[in-house]
Write a protein that holds these residues in place. Structure first.
Motif, PDB file in Angstrom:
ATOM      1  N   ASP A  35       0.827  -1.210   0.000  1.00 48.11           N
ATOM      2  CA  ASP A  35       0.000   0.000   0.000  1.00 48.11           C
ATOM      3  C   ASP A  35       0.863   1.263   0.000  1.00 48.11           C
ATOM      4  O   ASP A  35       0.571   2.229  -0.726  1.00 48.11           O
ATOM      5  N   LEU A  36       1.914   1.264   0.813  1.00 48.38           N
ATOM      6  CA  LEU A  36       2.795   2.435   0.837  1.00 48.38           C
ATOM      7  C   LEU A  36       3.509   2.614  -0.497  1.00 48.38           C
ATOM      8  O   LEU A  36       3.702   3.745  -0.966  1.00 48.38           O
ATOM      9  N   LEU A  37       3.918   1.510  -1.121  1.00 42.43           N
ATOM     10  CA  LEU A  37       4.586   1.602  -2.419  1.00 42.43           C
ATOM     11  C   LEU A  37       3.656   2.194  -3.470  1.00 42.43           C
ATOM     12  O   LEU A  37       4.071   3.017  -4.305  1.00 42.43           O
ATOM     13  N   GLN A  38       2.395   1.788  -3.440  1.00 49.44           N
ATOM     14  CA  GLN A  38       1.436   2.314  -4.419  1.00 49.44           C
ATOM     15  C   GLN A  38       1.156   3.792  -4.168  1.00 49.44           C
ATOM     16  O   GLN A  38       1.071   4.600  -5.110  1.00 49.44           O
ATOM     17  N   MET A  39       1.014   4.181  -2.880  1.00 50.96           N
ATOM     18  CA  MET A  39       0.748   5.581  -2.564  1.00 50.96           C
ATOM     19  C   MET A  39       1.982   6.444  -2.799  1.00 50.96           C
ATOM     20  O   MET A  39       1.859   7.654  -3.015  1.00 50.96           O
ATOM     21  N   HIS A  40       3.162   5.853  -2.765  1.00 52.72           N
ATOM     22  CA  HIS A  40       4.388   6.606  -3.018  1.00 52.72           C
ATOM     23  C   HIS A  40       4.382   7.184  -4.433  1.00 52.72           C
ATOM     24  O   HIS A  40       4.856   8.306  -4.663  1.00 52.72           O
ATOM     25  N   GLU A  41       3.829   6.464  -5.369  1.00 54.31           N
ATOM     26  CA  GLU A  41       3.804   6.935  -6.754  1.00 54.31           C
ATOM     27  C   GLU A  41       2.883   8.135  -6.921  1.00 54.31           C
ATOM     28  O   GLU A  41       3.129   8.998  -7.776  1.00 54.31           O
ATOM     29  N   ASN A  42       1.825   8.212  -6.097  1.00 61.55           N
ATOM     30  CA  ASN A  42       0.842   9.282  -6.233  1.00 61.55           C
ATOM     31  C   ASN A  42       1.043  10.427  -5.243  1.00 61.55           C
ATOM     32  O   ASN A  42       0.388  11.471  -5.381  1.00 61.55           O
ATOM     33  N   ALA A  43       1.874  10.245  -4.285  1.00 65.07           N
ATOM     34  CA  ALA A  43       2.060  11.273  -3.256  1.00 65.07           C
ATOM     35  C   ALA A  43       2.997  12.371  -3.751  1.00 65.07           C
ATOM     36  O   ALA A  43       3.774  12.192  -4.694  1.00 65.07           O
ATOM     37  N   SER A  44       2.913  13.522  -3.091  1.00 69.84           N
ATOM     38  CA  SER A  44       3.799  14.635  -3.420  1.00 69.84           C
ATOM     39  C   SER A  44       5.228  14.298  -3.003  1.00 69.84           C
ATOM     40  O   SER A  44       5.456  13.600  -2.009  1.00 69.84           O
ATOM     41  N   ALA A  45       6.163  14.816  -3.776  1.00 75.61           N
ATOM     42  CA  ALA A  45       7.576  14.574  -3.448  1.00 75.61           C
ATOM     43  C   ALA A  45       7.938  15.148  -2.090  1.00 75.61           C
ATOM     44  O   ALA A  45       8.889  14.684  -1.448  1.00 75.61           O
ATOM     45  N   MET A  46       7.174  16.120  -1.618  1.00 74.59           N
ATOM     46  CA  MET A  46       7.470  16.741  -0.326  1.00 74.59           C
ATOM     47  C   MET A  46       7.273  15.773   0.831  1.00 74.59           C
ATOM     48  O   MET A  46       7.916  15.906   1.884  1.00 74.59           O
ATOM     49  N   VAL A  47       6.385  14.782   0.658  1.00 81.87           N
ATOM     50  CA  VAL A  47       6.123  13.848   1.740  1.00 81.87           C
ATOM     51  C   VAL A  47       6.596  12.427   1.409  1.00 81.87           C
ATOM     52  O   VAL A  47       6.920  11.662   2.309  1.00 81.87           O
ATOM     53  N   ARG A  48       6.629  12.092   0.101  1.00 78.11           N
ATOM     54  CA  ARG A  48       6.952  10.707  -0.224  1.00 78.11           C
ATOM     55  C   ARG A  48       8.408  10.343   0.096  1.00 78.11           C
ATOM     56  O   ARG A  48       8.723   9.182   0.358  1.00 78.11           O
ATOM     57  N   TYR A  49       9.317  11.336   0.069  1.00 77.00           N
ATOM     58  CA  TYR A  49      10.722  11.038   0.344  1.00 77.00           C
ATOM     59  C   TYR A  49      10.933  10.560   1.777  1.00 77.00           C
ATOM     60  O   TYR A  49      11.960   9.946   2.099  1.00 77.00           O
ATOM     61  N   GLU A  50       9.960  10.831   2.672  1.00 72.84           N
ATOM     62  CA  GLU A  50      10.072  10.357   4.051  1.00 72.84           C
ATOM     63  C   GLU A  50      10.134   8.834   4.103  1.00 72.84           C
ATOM     64  O   GLU A  50      10.814   8.263   4.955  1.00 72.84           O
ATOM     65  N   LEU A  51       9.432   8.166   3.181  1.00 70.75           N
ATOM     66  CA  LEU A  51       9.482   6.713   3.151  1.00 70.75           C
ATOM     67  C   LEU A  51      10.883   6.214   2.812  1.00 70.75           C
ATOM     68  O   LEU A  51      11.338   5.183   3.320  1.00 70.75           O
ATOM     69  N   SER A  52      11.569   6.939   1.951  1.00 71.37           N
ATOM     70  CA  SER A  52      12.920   6.528   1.571  1.00 71.37           C
ATOM     71  C   SER A  52      13.916   6.718   2.715  1.00 71.37           C
ATOM     72  O   SER A  52      15.003   6.128   2.685  1.00 71.37           O
ATOM     73  N   ARG A  53      13.555   7.506   3.712  1.00 70.94           N
ATOM     74  CA  ARG A  53      14.428   7.618   4.885  1.00 70.94           C
ATOM     75  C   ARG A  53      14.486   6.294   5.644  1.00 70.94           C
ATOM     76  O   ARG A  53      15.542   5.903   6.169  1.00 70.94           O
TER      77      ARG A  53
END
Length: 536
Positions: free
Chosen positions: A406-424
């Motif tokens: 679910d997080l991987l799928q939402m990562h594609e649609n989320a803003s770069a301002m918040v999605r990079y937090e997952l990559s942390r």
């Protein structure tokens, strides 16, 4: 010729005799001692009689209080007392038991030996003893000697050990008729000054006031000596004082060691034991650790949360100075907290992407910006991951993170301002794999890299601008090393994905050139080596 020149060079000129030195000045100097100049001195006022004090005639070091006098002799130096043939009296040789099983027992005879009585002292010398009828000779392990002349009544009233020694000595002397100075010798004394201070406390009316000046560290030493000679009043005073003052860690360790070797009266030492040992079970310690972790992950104050994270992480660390023989923190408790943080992160991303308008939000965090709430949960996950890595329990979390579809799928649609937090979070795992801090099976590593390697390439530029303590050079090297742990066929797909991204974005993409070269050399060996490997 000049008269001055001729005068200076006249060899026949006689030198004047040197002036006579005066031996003393009639007005200011003190005349020398001689038959012609007798010394007159004013008589000193008579000393006041003291009931508990006697001094040696030529003692280099004297104590004019507490009814004792003493000297510390360097190793090899002969005591003027022992060198006097008239003072060679029978001695009581004391070997204080160490440790004493019970400091408050009523009698103690082990380790104490009485020597046979010797010749009696002269009548004149016997009459000069006064109340100082015990000579205590302490011999230190380092070779020093401390001689104390004391009153038998004070020693007997305060120490059960000395009371028995003095009574046995006098009994042996009475059988032969007459009495003399009781000589007690204590060999192998650890600290002479501490032993002396302990004896001095016997002459104090209020021992607690003296302990205030001595301090806690020295009082522990005095407590040990007091227990050894069964000085009950000193033991009680030291225990009361030590219970009422704070301890340093060194003082606490000394007390633990002392209480392991001596058994004190529980009524007087119970308060100190309550500070040294917890009465709760180990299970309560694990429960407390779980409560602390939960409290930190739900803390709303950012500064307090960061401070408490550092505190609890240090307490739970394997290398912590506070960890003694406690069992490890419950693994399931940590993973329950991790799963809770991951679930909260999924809910926040659902809110960010509009996937679920009924996402559960905590009332205390609902008034804060979404970016801040997402960053908080990522910080919590990374903090828990550090604890898991330190305890080598993070392998299961790799599976949990790799299966976040679910997080991987939402990562594609989320803003770069918040999605990079997952990559942390992914960056923490990549660094652990690449630096050999995390050991996983091949399929586990492959699942993680196939899931989060692509999002990492997209978010690398944002991570460079918002590092939040992340070392980007370490991340680049660790990503390359993590890729090289996969089979060569899987390496090929991931390295080609990186090559295409790097060719388009440049520095916005991690530089894996070194790892790519290693993969190239391993994949395309020359000549017969390549054929031999393919034929296997």
């Amino acid at each position: 010729m000049d008269d001055s020149i001729s005068t200076n060079h006249n060899p026949q000129r006689r030198r004047d005799p040197p002036p006579r030195r005066r031996s003393w000045c009639c007005s200011f100097a003190v005349p020398p001692h001689s038959p012609e100049n007798p010394v007159f001195s004013h008589p000193k006022p008579p000393r006041k009689p003291e009931t508990l004090f006697k001094s040696f005639a030529n003692s280099p070091q004297q104590t004019t209080r507490l009814g004792l006098v003493g000297r510390i002799l360097s190793p090899g130096r002969v005591s003027p007392i022992d060198s006097d043939p008239t003072l060679q009296e029978p001695r009581v040789s004391v070997s204080l038991p160490s440790p004493i099983p019970d400091a408050n027992s009523q009698s103690r005879s082990e380790g104490l030996q009485n020597s046979r009585p010797g010749p009696e002292r002269g009548a004149g010398e016997e009459g000069n003893l006064g109340v100082f009828d015990v000579r205590l000779n302490l011999k230190g392990k380092s070779g020093g000697t401390l001689v104390l002349e004391l009153n038998s009544e004070v020693l007997s009233a305060n120490s059960e050990v000395f009371e028995g020694l003095i009574a046995n000595y006098r009994k042996s002397r009475s059988d032969l008729g007459g009495s003399s100075l009781c000589r007690i010798e204590v060999p192998e004394v650890e600290k002479l000054n501490v032993f002396r201070e302990t004896i001095e406390l016997m002459f104090e009316q209020d021992i607690s006031k003296r302990l205030l000046k001595i301090g806690a560290y020295r009082s522990i030493d005095i407590l040990e000596v007091s227990a050894g000679i069964m000085f009950t009043r000193g033991v009680l005073s030291c225990l009361r004082y030590l219970e009422a003052v704070p301890w340093s860690e060194e003082e606490e360790d000394k007390l633990r060691s002392l209480f392991n070797r001596y058994n004190f009266d529980e009524a007087t030492s119970g308060d100190i034991l309550a500070r040294l040992h917890s009465l709760d079970s180990v299970h309560s310690q694990q429960t407390l650790a779980r409560q602390l972790v939960w409290s930190i992950t739900t803390c709303t104050n950012a500064n307090a949360r960061n401070e408490l994270k550092s505190l609890v992480k240090g307490l739970l660390s394997k290398s912590s100075v506070y960890e003694k023989n406690y069992p490890d923190i419950n693994k399931e408790d940590l993973y329950n907290v991790c799963q809770s943080c991951v679930d909260s992160l999924v809910s926040l991303f659902e809110e960010a992407t509009g996937s679920n308008s009924n996402s559960k939000l905590e009332e205390k965090d609902s008034d804060k910006p979404l970016v801040e709430r997402i960053s908080k949960q990522v910080d919590n996950i990374n903090w828990l991951l550090e604890i898991l890595l330190d305890r080598q329990m993070a392998e299961e979390f790799v599976n949990i993170w790799a299966e976040q579809r679910d997080l991987l799928q939402m990562h594609e649609n989320a803003s770069a301002m918040v999605r990079y937090e997952l990559s942390r979070v992914s960056a923490m795992l990549f660094i652990a794999l690449g630096t050999r801090k995390l050991h996983c099976r091949t399929e586990v590593r492959l699942g993680l890299l196939e899931a989060w390697f692509g999002p990492m390439l997209l978010d690398f530029g944002w991570l460079q601008r918002c590092r939040k303590g992340l070392d980007m050079r370490t991340l680049e090297e660790a990503m390359g090393q993590a890729l090289l742990t996969l089979p060569l066929k899987q390496q090929y797909a991931l390295f080609m994905e990186w090559f295409q991204c790097f060719s388009k974005n440049g520095t916005e993409c991690p530089n894996l050139s070194k790892a790519f070269q290693i993969w190239w050399r391993r994949s395309f060996l020359r000549g017969s080596e390549s054929c031999a490997i393919e034929s296997r």
